[in-house]
Every structure is written in C-alpha cells, then in structure tokens.
Design an enzyme around this catalytic site. Sequence first.
Site, PDB file in Angstrom:
ATOM      1  N   GLY A   1       0.613  -1.096   0.057  1.00  0.00           N
ATOM      2  CA  GLY A   1      -0.131  -0.100  -0.160  1.00  0.00           C
ATOM      3  C   GLY A   1       0.859   1.210  -0.014  1.00  0.00           C
ATOM      4  O   GLY A   1       1.776   1.387   0.894  1.00  0.00           O
ATOM      5  N   ALA A   2       0.461   2.205  -0.730  1.00  0.00           N
ATOM      6  CA  ALA A   2       1.193   3.523  -1.005  1.00  0.00           C
ATOM      7  C   ALA A   2      -0.022   4.538  -0.605  1.00  0.00           C
ATOM      8  O   ALA A   2       0.153   5.683  -1.196  1.00  0.00           O
ATOM      9  CB  ALA A   2       1.759   3.664  -2.400  1.00  0.00           C
ATOM     10  N   GLY A   3      -0.408   4.460   0.555  1.00  0.00           N
ATOM     11  CA  GLY A   3      -1.273   5.543   1.060  1.00  0.00           C
ATOM     12  C   GLY A   3      -0.395   6.493   1.980  1.00  0.00           C
ATOM     13  O   GLY A   3       0.745   6.286   1.813  1.00  0.00           O
TER      14      GLY A   3
ATOM     15  N   GLU B   1     -17.393  17.006   5.418  1.00  0.00           N
ATOM     16  CA  GLU B   1     -16.548  17.750   4.389  1.00  0.00           C
ATOM     17  C   GLU B   1     -16.928  17.509   3.005  1.00  0.00           C
ATOM     18  O   GLU B   1     -17.004  18.438   2.043  1.00  0.00           O
ATOM     19  CB  GLU B   1     -14.975  17.300   4.410  1.00  0.00           C
TER      20      GLU B   1
ATOM     21  N   ALA C   1      -5.245  10.292   8.483  1.00  0.00           N
ATOM     22  CA  ALA C   1      -3.847  10.395   7.811  1.00  0.00           C
ATOM     23  C   ALA C   1      -2.796  10.763   8.636  1.00  0.00           C
ATOM     24  O   ALA C   1      -1.843  10.182   8.666  1.00  0.00           O
ATOM     25  CB  ALA C   1      -4.286  11.606   6.797  1.00  0.00           C
ATOM     26  N   GLN C   2      -2.720  11.653   9.668  1.00  0.00           N
ATOM     27  CA  GLN C   2      -1.880  12.211  10.582  1.00  0.00           C
ATOM     28  C   GLN C   2      -1.320  10.759  11.333  1.00  0.00           C
ATOM     29  O   GLN C   2      -0.071  10.764  11.456  1.00  0.00           O
ATOM     30  CB  GLN C   2      -2.707  12.900  11.445  1.00  0.00           C
TER      31      GLN C   2
ATOM     32  N   LYS D   1      -6.382  24.774   6.981  1.00  0.00           N
ATOM     33  CA  LYS D   1      -6.656  23.260   6.003  1.00  0.00           C
ATOM     34  C   LYS D   1      -5.776  23.722   5.109  1.00  0.00           C
ATOM     35  O   LYS D   1      -5.012  22.516   4.694  1.00  0.00           O
ATOM     36  CB  LYS D   1      -8.124  23.416   5.781  1.00  0.00           C
TER      37      LYS D   1
END
Lengths: 397, 397
Positions: free
Chosen positions: A11-13, A170, A313-314, A373
Amino acid sequence: MSSIPKIVILGAGYGGILTAQKLQKELNYNEADVTLVNRHDYHYFTTHLHMPAAGTDSVDHSRVAISRLIDEFKIDLVKSNVQDIRLFDKKVILEDGTLSFDYLIVALGGEPESFGIPGLDNYAFTIRSINSVRLIRQHIEYQFAQYKGDESRKDRLNFVVGGAGFSGIEFVAELADRIPLLCREYDVDPALVHIYNIEAAPTALPGFDAELVEYAMDVLKKKGVTFKIGTAIKECTEKGVLLATDELIKTATVVWTGGIRGNRLVEAAGFEAMRGRVKIDEYLRAPNQEQIFIIGDNSLMLNSEGRPYPPTAQMAMQQGICCAQNIVALIRGQQLKPFHFSHKGTVASLGKGEAIAVVGHKKYMGWKAAQLKKLVDLRYLFTIGGITLVLRKGRFL
Amino acid sequence: MSSIPKIVILGAGYGGILTAQKLQKELNYNEADVTLVNRHDYHYFTTHLHMPAAGTDSVDHSRVAISRLIDEFKIDLVKSNVQDIRLFDKKVILEDGTLSFDYLIVALGGEPESFGIPGLDNYAFTIRSINSVRLIRQHIEYQFAQYKGDESRKDRLNFVVGGAGFSGIEFVAELADRIPLLCREYDVDPALVHIYNIEAAPTALPGFDAELVEYAMDVLKKKGVTFKIGTAIKECTEKGVLLATDELIKTATVVWTGGIRGNRLVEAAGFEAMRGRVKIDEYLRAPNQEQIFIIGDNSLMLNSEGRPYPPTAQMAMQQGICCAQNIVALIRGQQLKPFHFSHKGTVASLGKGEAIAVVGHKKYMGWKAAQLKKLVDLRYLFTIGGITLVLRKGRFL
C-alpha cells in the site's frame, strides 16, 4: 541469491509512502531490498477526495505519481493487487506474481463499513479512491442532465449523504458549493435541489467541540443542507433511502461516509482483528510477530483513556515513520522505539472559505480555519515531495 | 381590442429568428402585432450542437438568449410549448394559454426519424437540443467513470454513431477528438475505446463530392473511427446494436443521427405532409392557405431537378427572410415575391483543424476548410446579433 533482508510494503497511502521514504533515507546501500506494492501507479490524498468527488477540484490535485515520490534506484515499485498474505510462508500473493519478504509492512488502507444496513453495498457510492470519486462526480452531474430530459423525475435532484462524521461533513459542504454551478450549467432552479445529510449518532462530527459543531452545521444549513441527525438509515434501495422514522427520501444518489473498517485481506491473513483492525504492539507490530508491522487504517491502538484512536492520515504518517525506524533498528540489531502519537490538531473543511479547527486547546472557525486547512495540505505536499510538489499540486487560493 | 393584424411565429430556430428579426426591421409602428413562441428562452445553433454533444465545446457557445436578438418593445416573446395548431379557428394552443393569429409562421423545426428501426426511440440518443446534447456529453463521460469501477464492462468503451450523413460525420469527428482527453482524465488505455459509425447508404455523406468524402473518411479513420458503410442497423437494444450482417456491437451509447422528419404538430394540424414536411408554394405558404407560412425543416421544396432540398440552416434562414417580406407585402396589399434558394456552399467539420467544403464549384479540405467553417459560424453570429454577439459567442481558435 542475495542474502540481504527483503522488506515489502503493501500500500502506498499515507502510511506506506512515509514508510518507503523514511526507509529510503535511512537504509545504507545494500542494507536491504525494499519493494513497494500498490494497486495504482499513483499515491492519492484521501483527505482531499471530498473535493473531486463533488467536482469542486480536479482529480489531479488529489494524486501524484509514486515515481515522483520514491527513488526507483533504491526502491522497487510493483503495480499490482494484493490477493493474499501468507504469514507462515512469508509470501505475498499478487494477482500477477508472488513476493517473499523478511519484513512486511501492511499499510493497505481501510474499507467502507456499512454496518449491515441493507442495500448500502449495492446502491450507495463511497469516497475511497480516485476511481470512486470520479464516478460520484459524474453520477451527480448525470442526474442533472437526465433530469432535463425528463422533468417528472424530481428525485434526481435529491442528494443524500449518509454519515455526518468528518468525511460526510467535508463532502456535503463541497456538494453544497457545487450545486449552484450545476444549476447554472443545466438551467435548473436551485430551489428544486435538496441535499440531505443523515447521521445515526446524536450529533454531527461526534468527538468535536460542541461550539464548532454548531458553527459547522449553521454554515452548511445556510448553504442549503438539510440535516437529519440522530436518524439511522434503515435501508437503501434503487429508489432512495428509508429512514428509521419510516420517512422515504427518493433519490438516485446516496454517498455513504458513515464508517470505515480494516481491510478484509488482514482478516483473511489470519491476524486477530476487530472489523479488520489489528491491535498492534507499541512498536507497531502485529501480535506475536517480530517482523510484521501493521499501520494506518488496519491498525488499532488505544489512547491513554483506553479508547481506540480514530484512523486518520496524521496517525498513518507518524506510524509510517516510526515503523521504518524500527525496521532499520531490527536489521541493525538495535533497540526498537515505542510509538507515541503526537496530535497536531484537526481541521474540517466546510467548503469554500469556511472550516473549523482545533489545535491544542485553541479553536478556530471561518476564514482562519480555512487557511489552516490549506496550510495542512501544503505541509503534507512538502513533506512527501518537497517544494516541487507544493508548486505542482498545491492549492493556494 | 386592436384591429391591427396579429402575426404569430412558432419556433425560434434559424427560420423563426430570421423571420422575427426581418419583421421587426420592416414593419412600421403599429402595423402589426408580432408574437414569437419558443419552448426555451434561448435560441440555439443546431449546426454547432455536435461539439457540446461530444464535450469539445461548452453548451453556452451554442446558444444565446432570445431577448438579446429581439427587441421586446416590438415583438412579444412567449416561452411555452405549442400543443396544437387550429387552422380553422386561427388559434395556437399552448400548454399554458392560447394565441389567435391572422398570419402564422410555422418554424417548429424537425424531429429525429428512426425509420421504424426497433429500439432506436428507446435506447438511442439524438442531437436535437441543448438538453439532449448535455445528456449525451454526460452519458459518454459517465461510461468512462463507470468502466473504472468495473473493468469487465469493456462494452462501455464502445460508442456507436448511427448515420454518416452531415450530422453523423461532424459528431463522430468531435467524439474522436474528445476520446483521448477522456482516456487521460480516467486513466483508460485508448486502445480499449472503439468508435463505430454505421450507415445504411452505400456511401458516407451521400450527395457530397466523392473526393471529399474519401478525404473525410481518411481523416476520421486516422482518428480511430471504424466505419460500417452500406450496413443497416437492424435493432437497437439495451445491450447494443444489431447490424443487418447479424454482427452485434455491444455498447451503452448509441447516438442516432440517421434521419430527420418534420414536426408531428404539423401533421396533427391537418396539413398534407410527407414525413411531417409540407409541400409549400413558391411564396412559402401552406397549400390553399393565404396567410400561413411553413419554413425550415417542416417545409418541402423541390429543386430544379424535381428533388427535395435537404433541410438545412441555410435554407431556413433564407426562407425566414423571404416569408417576413411576403407577410409585410400581404399586410400592405403588395405583390408577393417568390422564394429562390441561393446555395452558398457547404462545409462539414471533421474536428479540430479539419473540414471539407464545397463553395460553388471549388472544393476545399483540411485547414482551409476548417477556417471556412469558422467563418460561416461567425458570419451567422454577425447576421443575428452583430459584432457584440460575435465577440461574446464566437470561436476564433
């Protein structure tokens, strides 16, 4: 045959890319073979997908070729789908080959969780990949085009977003920004269009500061969003969604953002998992595994209050860096470092010029939060690709 | 009640707009009441619709608000659908009212003709209005988005254009220009996309110079179009088109350009019509009618060889001007002028930078013909809207 250790990253997330980049930087020449496996030849920014999904930004602002992020002299890229992880054989089965590993990093990302609500899997879209968001964007616009061919089908102008968590809010904000443009393009009276945001929990943005949640809902209501909070979806059909209140909202467009679970490949591999998420040790390793790391959406870590951290993501990025360091340490026979999550704050975009944010104990809303943001997005581009990537992909306005 | 004559124009296409503008210019104050009825509040350029249908130009380059073309102090605009023409009562029934007339101009435009081929009416798109071309454009793009969600459905990348006449060729050329852009946007290998142009007649562009037809087909073949000329469509289904050769082309997109007929309202009104087209007299009047004019696609005129003129924008425009002059003459008790068609030439666009043209006895192809095509378009904008419209809507590059 080379005797140097083989590291395979699946995985390349956010997690996978950061792991690869950190390994690339730390490893000496010939200290290890690193292979990065990904379904696509690009990395995409999941936290940005709500924009191309609504059509308020181009897809290409949400992705970058992996070859631009990785030094292919140091890391092998394999574009393939992972089909199976064989822990005992130390092999990964790809759809077109196999890879042996000594060290494995599972960073495959999560999957949408529909909590068994009937029909969601068949009739709802999910914001999960570049392909899925292009489909959502086109589907929405196609409803307008079809409506103009048959104006009796007013339900085509109803749009339902399931879930008012982070992604739901969002996305619904971007959609509310996009609708007026579509109305103009298709000569549709904006009063005919309805956006519904349905959430089973008793509040939108659960876990967020109450004042900011109220601010967010006000902003979105002014943009035309109708909220149904504390209202579960009972069923999703071809015709629309049936709510727990027995209200039927007719629609051809349901976007489900209500939940995320770990990857089914992780369960299939035999790891002990809860909804696909594996409780990892303090060094980010799978239970009873010395050389297999699980990071990102498939990992489960508890905070000091004993509650699981939400997959963000963090979190994935910080885990990626830590797991790369620990693999290097293992190869060198050094001491591993325990992972500590450092919470940098949270920003939720509410569409053009509007956002809410919490950084430390400070709250922000409106224009200032929207700038924050953008800063977070630009900072990420800088982290993975330096100033070149910031200039190529960054949105400054 | 005013005793001045009432003129009603049905339709604001090429014929109707030119009639209205000429009447506006010629009539003196209080000499007649003129009402222009149209389904939309805009006039659109039918000969330009192949571009927005393929997505190579915006819809707004193909239309202009009627209020910008007509002086509303002199002419009343009514936005409505015509439901019935009552010759005996001298009334037009609209969906939301009625209009009495002394003079009537029927300029309602044609309808697609499917020649009874089963399934075409249900499963094929037609290039006939702003609404229909937006639908085609979105439908095509949606196929790419859906294909990326399920790559087993390769038939989604087949596009069939029925008819290789003027509209078919112009559309297929734009589509061939558009496909590479869609392939890039959706990461689709262009080799997987197939464009078919099916024509039952023994040649493409029947009636056109043979050398130019060959040139056109060469250009389009190089752009990737597969021609099936002399091949009728036997049936159109949800799955695709079945050809007379029993070949089945699987596709989700059929655009039918194979024929045009007159408006069914014209037949319903009791005019003697052949496929909705009425053989008019030399002054453009319906048979046995002194004050009812039929122009454009609903009129049938024979050329010197006794063959019907094809319905074109050029023809409709010239008829519009002539019929306005004849109505003014009737009101003033003057002599009517017979209509003579003046053929200015023909240009068919073959996509970006390519076209074929015949002007008088001269043939043009390639870049020069493409410039001619642009000139024709700009000239039309100038005719109906002066330099302002040319600058607002013109495509110069």
